[in-house]
Design a protein around this motif. Structure first.
Motif, PDB file in Angstrom:
ATOM      1  N   SER A  46       0.844  -1.199   0.000  1.00  0.00           N
ATOM      2  CA  SER A  46       0.000   0.000   0.000  1.00  0.00           C
ATOM      3  C   SER A  46       0.878   1.247   0.000  1.00  0.00           C
ATOM      4  CB  SER A  46      -0.923  -0.018   1.229  1.00  0.00           C
ATOM      5  OG  SER A  46      -1.835   1.030   1.155  1.00  0.00           O
ATOM      6  N   PRO A  47       1.533   1.514  -1.121  1.00  0.00           N
ATOM      7  CA  PRO A  47       2.478   2.635  -1.172  1.00  0.00           C
ATOM      8  C   PRO A  47       1.789   3.990  -1.029  1.00  0.00           C
ATOM      9  CG  PRO A  47       2.146   1.717  -3.360  1.00  0.00           C
ATOM     10  CD  PRO A  47       1.402   0.837  -2.400  1.00  0.00           C
ATOM     11  N   GLY A  48       2.537   4.915  -0.521  1.00  0.00           N
ATOM     12  CA  GLY A  48       2.053   6.279  -0.365  1.00  0.00           C
ATOM     13  C   GLY A  48       2.713   6.938   0.827  1.00  0.00           C
ATOM     14  N   HIS A  49       2.234   8.139   1.144  1.00  0.00           N
ATOM     15  CA  HIS A  49       2.830   8.903   2.236  1.00  0.00           C
ATOM     16  C   HIS A  49       1.789   9.552   3.132  1.00  0.00           C
ATOM     17  CE1 HIS A  49       6.843   8.438   0.575  1.00  0.00           C
ATOM     18  NE2 HIS A  49       6.291   8.630  -0.610  1.00  0.00           N
ATOM     19  N   ALA A  50       0.547   9.096   3.054  1.00  0.00           N
ATOM     20  CA  ALA A  50      -0.524   9.754   3.803  1.00  0.00           C
ATOM     21  C   ALA A  50      -0.602   9.296   5.256  1.00  0.00           C
ATOM     22  CB  ALA A  50      -1.876   9.518   3.122  1.00  0.00           C
ATOM     23  N   THR A  51      -0.136   8.091   5.544  1.00  0.00           N
ATOM     24  CA  THR A  51      -0.260   7.529   6.897  1.00  0.00           C
ATOM     25  C   THR A  51       1.092   7.037   7.370  1.00  0.00           C
ATOM     26  OG1 THR A  51      -2.515   6.829   6.407  1.00  0.00           O
ATOM     27  CG2 THR A  51      -1.452   5.786   8.299  1.00  0.00           C
ATOM     28  N   GLU A  52       1.405   7.327   8.609  1.00  0.00           N
ATOM     29  CA  GLU A  52       2.632   6.808   9.207  1.00  0.00           C
ATOM     30  C   GLU A  52       2.258   5.723  10.202  1.00  0.00           C
ATOM     31  OE1 GLU A  52       6.062   9.353   9.811  1.00  0.00           O
ATOM     32  OE2 GLU A  52       5.966   8.781  11.925  1.00  0.00           O
ATOM     33  N   VAL A  53       2.871   4.562  10.049  1.00  0.00           N
ATOM     34  CA  VAL A  53       2.640   3.438  10.960  1.00  0.00           C
ATOM     35  C   VAL A  53       3.912   3.265  11.776  1.00  0.00           C
ATOM     36  CG1 VAL A  53       2.059   1.000  11.170  1.00  0.00           C
ATOM     37  CG2 VAL A  53       1.082   2.359   9.301  1.00  0.00           C
ATOM     38  N   ARG A  54       3.760   3.353  13.097  1.00  0.00           N
ATOM     39  CA  ARG A  54       4.906   3.305  14.014  1.00  0.00           C
ATOM     40  C   ARG A  54       4.794   2.107  14.947  1.00  0.00           C
ATOM     41  NH1 ARG A  54       4.090   9.517  16.062  1.00  0.00           N
ATOM     42  NH2 ARG A  54       4.653  10.552  14.111  1.00  0.00           N
ATOM     43  N   VAL A  55       5.904   1.377  15.054  1.00  0.00           N
ATOM     44  CA  VAL A  55       5.997   0.275  16.002  1.00  0.00           C
ATOM     45  C   VAL A  55       7.313   0.463  16.753  1.00  0.00           C
ATOM     46  CG1 VAL A  55       5.952  -2.222  16.335  1.00  0.00           C
ATOM     47  CG2 VAL A  55       4.704  -1.211  14.407  1.00  0.00           C
ATOM     48  N   PRO A  56       7.296   1.369  17.746  1.00  0.00           N
ATOM     49  CA  PRO A  56       8.544   1.648  18.468  1.00  0.00           C
ATOM     50  C   PRO A  56       8.958   0.465  19.334  1.00  0.00           C
ATOM     51  CG  PRO A  56       6.712   2.986  19.324  1.00  0.00           C
ATOM     52  CD  PRO A  56       6.182   2.179  18.179  1.00  0.00           C
ATOM     53  N   PRO A  57      10.239   0.248  19.492  1.00  0.00           N
ATOM     54  CA  PRO A  57      11.362   1.010  18.957  1.00  0.00           C
ATOM     55  C   PRO A  57      11.881   0.463  17.633  1.00  0.00           C
ATOM     56  CG  PRO A  57      12.205  -0.578  20.501  1.00  0.00           C
ATOM     57  CD  PRO A  57      10.690  -0.775  20.434  1.00  0.00           C
ATOM     58  N   PHE A  58      11.116  -0.407  16.988  1.00  0.00           N
ATOM     59  CA  PHE A  58      11.642  -1.161  15.859  1.00  0.00           C
ATOM     60  C   PHE A  58      11.529  -0.498  14.499  1.00  0.00           C
ATOM     61  CE2 PHE A  58      10.454  -4.418  19.041  1.00  0.00           C
ATOM     62  CZ  PHE A  58      11.753  -4.778  19.383  1.00  0.00           C
ATOM     63  N   GLY A  59      10.527   0.328  14.284  1.00  0.00           N
ATOM     64  CA  GLY A  59      10.436   0.930  12.964  1.00  0.00           C
ATOM     65  C   GLY A  59       9.175   1.727  12.733  1.00  0.00           C
ATOM     66  N   ALA A  60       9.177   2.386  11.594  1.00  0.00           N
ATOM     67  CA  ALA A  60       8.024   3.170  11.144  1.00  0.00           C
ATOM     68  C   ALA A  60       8.091   3.250   9.628  1.00  0.00           C
ATOM     69  CB  ALA A  60       8.046   4.563  11.747  1.00  0.00           C
ATOM     70  N   VAL A  61       6.916   3.279   9.000  1.00  0.00           N
ATOM     71  CA  VAL A  61       6.841   3.452   7.556  1.00  0.00           C
ATOM     72  C   VAL A  61       5.715   4.413   7.224  1.00  0.00           C
ATOM     73  CG1 VAL A  61       7.766   1.187   6.922  1.00  0.00           C
ATOM     74  CG2 VAL A  61       5.295   1.468   7.208  1.00  0.00           C
ATOM     75  N   GLN A  62       5.814   4.978   6.041  1.00  0.00           N
ATOM     76  CA  GLN A  62       4.712   5.753   5.501  1.00  0.00           C
ATOM     77  C   GLN A  62       4.066   4.914   4.412  1.00  0.00           C
ATOM     78  OE1 GLN A  62       6.101   9.592   4.302  1.00  0.00           O
ATOM     79  NE2 GLN A  62       6.523  10.211   6.402  1.00  0.00           N
ATOM     80  N   CYS A  63       2.735   4.958   4.368  1.00  0.00           N
ATOM     81  CA  CYS A  63       2.003   4.160   3.404  1.00  0.00           C
ATOM     82  C   CYS A  63       0.682   4.841   3.078  1.00  0.00           C
ATOM     83  CB  CYS A  63       1.766   2.748   3.944  1.00  0.00           C
ATOM     84  SG  CYS A  63       0.841   2.692   5.496  1.00  0.00           S
ATOM     85  N   ILE A  64      -0.075   4.274   2.212  1.00  0.00           N
ATOM     86  CA  ILE A  64      -1.408   4.695   1.791  1.00  0.00           C
ATOM     87  C   ILE A  64      -1.334   5.988   0.972  1.00  0.00           C
ATOM     88  CG2 ILE A  64      -3.753   5.290   2.504  1.00  0.00           C
ATOM     89  CD1 ILE A  64      -3.315   3.580   4.992  1.00  0.00           C
ATOM     90  N   GLU A  65      -1.957   5.931  -0.186  1.00  0.00           N
ATOM     91  CA  GLU A  65      -2.003   7.098  -1.068  1.00  0.00           C
ATOM     92  C   GLU A  65      -2.789   8.225  -0.433  1.00  0.00           C
ATOM     93  OE1 GLU A  65      -3.380   6.173  -4.955  1.00  0.00           O
ATOM     94  OE2 GLU A  65      -1.892   4.616  -5.238  1.00  0.00           O
ATOM     95  N   GLY A  66      -2.405   9.427  -0.755  1.00  0.00           N
ATOM     96  CA  GLY A  66      -3.086  10.603  -0.242  1.00  0.00           C
ATOM     97  C   GLY A  66      -2.108  11.736  -0.055  1.00  0.00           C
ATOM     98  N   PRO A  67      -2.544  12.787   0.618  1.00  0.00           N
ATOM     99  CA  PRO A  67      -1.679  13.946   0.817  1.00  0.00           C
ATOM    100  C   PRO A  67      -0.404  13.581   1.571  1.00  0.00           C
ATOM    101  CG  PRO A  67      -3.919  14.402   1.545  1.00  0.00           C
ATOM    102  CD  PRO A  67      -3.839  12.946   1.229  1.00  0.00           C
ATOM    103  N   ARG A  68       0.686  14.122   1.123  1.00  0.00           N
ATOM    104  CA  ARG A  68       1.983  13.873   1.742  1.00  0.00           C
ATOM    105  C   ARG A  68       2.250  14.946   2.797  1.00  0.00           C
ATOM    106  NH1 ARG A  68       6.931  11.978  -1.421  1.00  0.00           N
ATOM    107  NH2 ARG A  68       8.438  11.739   0.242  1.00  0.00           N
ATOM    108  N   HIS A  69       2.730  14.522   3.962  1.00  0.00           N
ATOM    109  CA  HIS A  69       3.117  15.509   4.971  1.00  0.00           C
ATOM    110  C   HIS A  69       4.638  15.659   4.928  1.00  0.00           C
ATOM    111  CE1 HIS A  69       3.929  11.794   7.170  1.00  0.00           C
ATOM    112  NE2 HIS A  69       4.780  12.505   7.870  1.00  0.00           N
ATOM    113  N   THR A  70       5.124  16.839   5.280  1.00  0.00           N
ATOM    114  CA  THR A  70       6.561  17.079   5.184  1.00  0.00           C
ATOM    115  C   THR A  70       7.195  17.518   6.492  1.00  0.00           C
ATOM    116  OG1 THR A  70       6.136  19.315   4.414  1.00  0.00           O
ATOM    117  CG2 THR A  70       6.479  17.629   2.727  1.00  0.00           C
ATOM    118  N   ARG A  71       6.400  18.021   7.419  1.00  0.00           N
ATOM    119  CA  ARG A  71       6.982  18.490   8.679  1.00  0.00           C
ATOM    120  C   ARG A  71       6.097  18.118   9.851  1.00  0.00           C
ATOM    121  NH1 ARG A  71       8.655  24.680   7.509  1.00  0.00           N
ATOM    122  NH2 ARG A  71      10.108  24.247   5.843  1.00  0.00           N
TER     123      ARG A  71
END
Length: 123
Positions: A46-71
């Motif tokens: 599910s590529p994209g940058h609309a949602t950030e999925v975090r599983v600390p402390p091991f990792g995080a990814v951005q996925c799902i199409e939609g608006p991209r956040h930058t800051r």
């Protein structure tokens, strides 16, 4: 462009299988590999940058199409612990149950991963 894979699929699948066989007893490096690879798999499916999925402390990814956040904090965030995440991706735990019990914190209009999970990573 799809995200760059850092974990070899065979190694990732083996780590997820090891976790599934013994969720409470898997060594921490294996747990980390299982989480990281499954996050990579989610981002690949599910590529994209609309949602950030975090599983600390091991990792995080951005996925799902939609608006991209930058800051700053993204508008759509999912955060959980490793055991809950792996339960979700393997189908041992339902999304609604995890959210309802507070094991998953999801905020934003694109933070519902129920249509993407489980990833069926364990044969």
């Amino acid at each position: 462009m799809p995200p760059r894979r850092r974990t070899h699929p065979d190694v990732g699948r083996a780590a997820v299988r090891a976790w599934a066989a013994d969720p409470g007893g898997v060594p921490r490096p294996t747990l980390a590999t299982a989480v990281r690879w499954s996050l990579e798999e989610l981002a690949d499916r599910s590529p994209g940058h609309a949602t950030e999925v975090r599983v600390p402390p091991f990792g995080a990814v951005q996925c799902i199409e939609g608006p991209r956040h930058t800051r700053g904090t993204p508008p759509n965030v999912v955060e959980t612990d490793a055991a809950t995440w792996l339960g979700l991706v393997t189908g041992r735990l339902a999304w609604d149950d995890a959210v309802g019990t507070g094991r998953v914190r999801a905020s934003g209009s694109r933070a519902d991963l129920s249509a993407l999970l489980p990833l069926a990573l364990v044969p």
